[in-house]
Scaffold this motif. Structure first.
Motif, PDB file in Angstrom:
ATOM      1  N   MET A  36       0.840  -1.169   0.000  1.00  0.00           N
ATOM      2  CA  MET A  36       0.000   0.000   0.000  1.00  0.00           C
ATOM      3  C   MET A  36       0.889   1.237   0.000  1.00  0.00           C
ATOM      4  N   ILE A  37       0.449   2.245  -0.723  1.00  0.00           N
ATOM      5  CA  ILE A  37       1.147   3.525  -0.722  1.00  0.00           C
ATOM      6  C   ILE A  37       0.199   4.586  -0.160  1.00  0.00           C
ATOM      7  N   LEU A  38       0.791   5.686   0.290  1.00  0.00           N
ATOM      8  CA  LEU A  38       0.007   6.713   0.971  1.00  0.00           C
ATOM      9  C   LEU A  38      -1.141   7.240   0.115  1.00  0.00           C
ATOM     10  N   SER A  39      -0.927   7.383  -1.166  1.00  0.00           N
ATOM     11  CA  SER A  39      -1.997   7.913  -2.022  1.00  0.00           C
ATOM     12  C   SER A  39      -3.209   6.982  -2.060  1.00  0.00           C
ATOM     13  N   ASP A  40      -3.033   5.701  -1.684  1.00  0.00           N
ATOM     14  CA  ASP A  40      -4.174   4.790  -1.582  1.00  0.00           C
ATOM     15  C   ASP A  40      -5.109   5.185  -0.436  1.00  0.00           C
ATOM     16  N   GLY A  52      -0.477   7.542  12.453  1.00  0.00           N
ATOM     17  CA  GLY A  52      -1.921   7.582  12.317  1.00  0.00           C
ATOM     18  C   GLY A  52      -2.376   8.354  11.102  1.00  0.00           C
ATOM     19  N   LEU A  53      -3.683   8.468  10.972  1.00  0.00           N
ATOM     20  CA  LEU A  53      -4.310   9.167   9.862  1.00  0.00           C
ATOM     21  C   LEU A  53      -5.011  10.414  10.367  1.00  0.00           C
ATOM     22  N   ILE A  54      -4.943  11.473   9.577  1.00  0.00           N
ATOM     23  CA  ILE A  54      -5.654  12.708   9.882  1.00  0.00           C
ATOM     24  C   ILE A  54      -6.992  12.651   9.146  1.00  0.00           C
ATOM     25  N   VAL A  55      -8.077  12.750   9.909  1.00  0.00           N
ATOM     26  CA  VAL A  55      -9.432  12.613   9.357  1.00  0.00           C
ATOM     27  C   VAL A  55     -10.161  13.943   9.514  1.00  0.00           C
ATOM     28  N   SER A  56     -10.690  14.449   8.403  1.00  0.00           N
ATOM     29  CA  SER A  56     -11.421  15.714   8.423  1.00  0.00           C
ATOM     30  C   SER A  56     -12.889  15.482   8.081  1.00  0.00           C
ATOM     31  N   PRO A  57     -13.804  15.956   8.943  1.00  0.00           N
ATOM     32  CA  PRO A  57     -15.228  15.782   8.668  1.00  0.00           C
ATOM     33  C   PRO A  57     -15.803  16.798   7.680  1.00  0.00           C
ATOM     34  N   ARG A  58     -15.066  17.862   7.371  1.00  0.00           N
ATOM     35  CA  ARG A  58     -15.622  18.953   6.572  1.00  0.00           C
ATOM     36  C   ARG A  58     -15.033  19.091   5.186  1.00  0.00           C
ATOM     37  N   THR A  77     -11.374  18.140  12.832  1.00  0.00           N
ATOM     38  CA  THR A  77     -10.391  17.192  12.305  1.00  0.00           C
ATOM     39  C   THR A  77      -9.673  16.529  13.458  1.00  0.00           C
ATOM     40  N   PHE A  78      -9.347  15.250  13.290  1.00  0.00           N
ATOM     41  CA  PHE A  78      -8.678  14.519  14.367  1.00  0.00           C
ATOM     42  C   PHE A  78      -7.646  13.542  13.831  1.00  0.00           C
ATOM     43  N   LEU A  79      -6.783  13.123  14.731  1.00  0.00           N
ATOM     44  CA  LEU A  79      -5.768  12.107  14.444  1.00  0.00           C
ATOM     45  C   LEU A  79      -6.281  10.784  14.979  1.00  0.00           C
ATOM     46  N   ALA A  80      -6.368   9.784  14.109  1.00  0.00           N
ATOM     47  CA  ALA A  80      -6.723   8.420  14.513  1.00  0.00           C
ATOM     48  C   ALA A  80      -5.452   7.586  14.435  1.00  0.00           C
ATOM     49  N   LEU A  81      -5.063   6.988  15.535  1.00  0.00           N
ATOM     50  CA  LEU A  81      -3.843   6.189  15.546  1.00  0.00           C
ATOM     51  C   LEU A  81      -3.952   5.015  14.578  1.00  0.00           C
ATOM     52  N   TRP A  82      -2.830   4.673  13.971  1.00  0.00           N
ATOM     53  CA  TRP A  82      -2.804   3.551  13.030  1.00  0.00           C
ATOM     54  C   TRP A  82      -3.222   2.248  13.722  1.00  0.00           C
ATOM     55  N   SER A  83      -2.909   2.132  15.003  1.00  0.00           N
ATOM     56  CA  SER A  83      -3.302   0.933  15.748  1.00  0.00           C
ATOM     57  C   SER A  83      -4.817   0.846  15.944  1.00  0.00           C
ATOM     58  N   HIS A  84      -5.531   1.948  15.712  1.00  0.00           N
ATOM     59  CA  HIS A  84      -6.990   1.958  15.827  1.00  0.00           C
ATOM     60  C   HIS A  84      -7.683   1.738  14.487  1.00  0.00           C
ATOM     61  N   VAL A  85      -6.901   1.558  13.420  1.00  0.00           N
ATOM     62  CA  VAL A  85      -7.481   1.260  12.117  1.00  0.00           C
ATOM     63  C   VAL A  85      -7.800  -0.228  12.078  1.00  0.00           C
ATOM     64  N   ALA A  86      -9.085  -0.538  11.937  1.00  0.00           N
ATOM     65  CA  ALA A  86      -9.514  -1.942  11.934  1.00  0.00           C
ATOM     66  C   ALA A  86      -9.392  -2.566  10.555  1.00  0.00           C
ATOM     67  N   ALA A  87      -9.644  -1.776   9.495  1.00  0.00           N
ATOM     68  CA  ALA A  87      -9.596  -2.330   8.142  1.00  0.00           C
ATOM     69  C   ALA A  87      -9.354  -1.220   7.126  1.00  0.00           C
ATOM     70  N   ARG A 147       0.272  10.946   9.611  1.00  0.00           N
ATOM     71  CA  ARG A 147       1.279  11.433  10.562  1.00  0.00           C
ATOM     72  C   ARG A 147       2.347  10.349  10.729  1.00  0.00           C
ATOM     73  N   PHE A 148       3.585  10.741  10.558  1.00  0.00           N
ATOM     74  CA  PHE A 148       4.712   9.830  10.683  1.00  0.00           C
ATOM     75  C   PHE A 148       5.644  10.320  11.782  1.00  0.00           C
ATOM     76  N   VAL A 149       6.456   9.408  12.302  1.00  0.00           N
ATOM     77  CA  VAL A 149       7.520   9.765  13.232  1.00  0.00           C
ATOM     78  C   VAL A 149       8.815   9.199  12.657  1.00  0.00           C
ATOM     79  N   LEU A 150       9.881   9.966  12.781  1.00  0.00           N
ATOM     80  CA  LEU A 150      11.189   9.536  12.298  1.00  0.00           C
ATOM     81  C   LEU A 150      11.926   8.856  13.434  1.00  0.00           C
ATOM     82  N   GLU A 151      12.190   7.562  13.276  1.00  0.00           N
ATOM     83  CA  GLU A 151      12.937   6.821  14.280  1.00  0.00           C
ATOM     84  C   GLU A 151      14.413   6.953  13.960  1.00  0.00           C
ATOM     85  N   PRO A 152      15.256   7.103  14.970  1.00  0.00           N
ATOM     86  CA  PRO A 152      16.683   7.302  14.718  1.00  0.00           C
ATOM     87  C   PRO A 152      17.321   6.089  14.054  1.00  0.00           C
TER      88      PRO A 152
END
Length: 115
Positions: free
Chosen positions: A1-5, A45-51, A81-91, A26-31
């Motif tokens: 999967m790529i981000l544009s998907d 996670g993903l940034i979700v906007s309702p508007r 708009t909110f941030l949904a953690l990637w671990s909270h993505v069910a599908a 949203r990404f974090v850079l690990e050293p």
């Protein structure tokens, strides 16, 4: 999967209620292992906007206030708009992203130090 998907894909909660669209990630850079090696990007996670289906264009950073009219307009358009953690993505399906029933909507803002 790529981000544009994921971008512009509808996001629903575990009950099938539409929450908005994925407008960013949203990404974090690990050293890296040493001074020479580059770090890895990890999806937080993903940034979700309702508007709107457009991104913040960097104005999610609380330190960005100029040009003032543009900053105010984008913040108003992204109200809710909110941030949904990637671990909270069910599908992740071809037409929709579904969040777990117990997802938490986090504030998507970044402080000026988070760049």
């Amino acid at each position: 999967m790529i981000l544009s998907d994921l971008l512009d894909r509808p996001v629903r909660d575990g009950n099938g209620r539409t929450l908005g669209h994925c407008v960013d990630a949203r990404f974090v850079l690990e050293p890296g292992d040493d001074e020479v090696a580059l770090g890895r990007l990890r999806l937080v996670g993903l940034i979700v906007s309702p508007r709107t289906r457009t991104s913040f264009m960097g104005f999610e950073r609380t330190s960005l206030t100029a040009p003032w009219p543009l900053a105010q307009l984008l913040r108003r358009r992204h109200k809710g708009t909110f941030l949904a953690l990637w671990s909270h993505v069910a599908a992740v399906e071809p037409e929709v992203v579904t969040l777990a029933e117990d997802y938490i909507a986090y504030d998507p803002s970044l402080s000026g130090d988070d760049q």
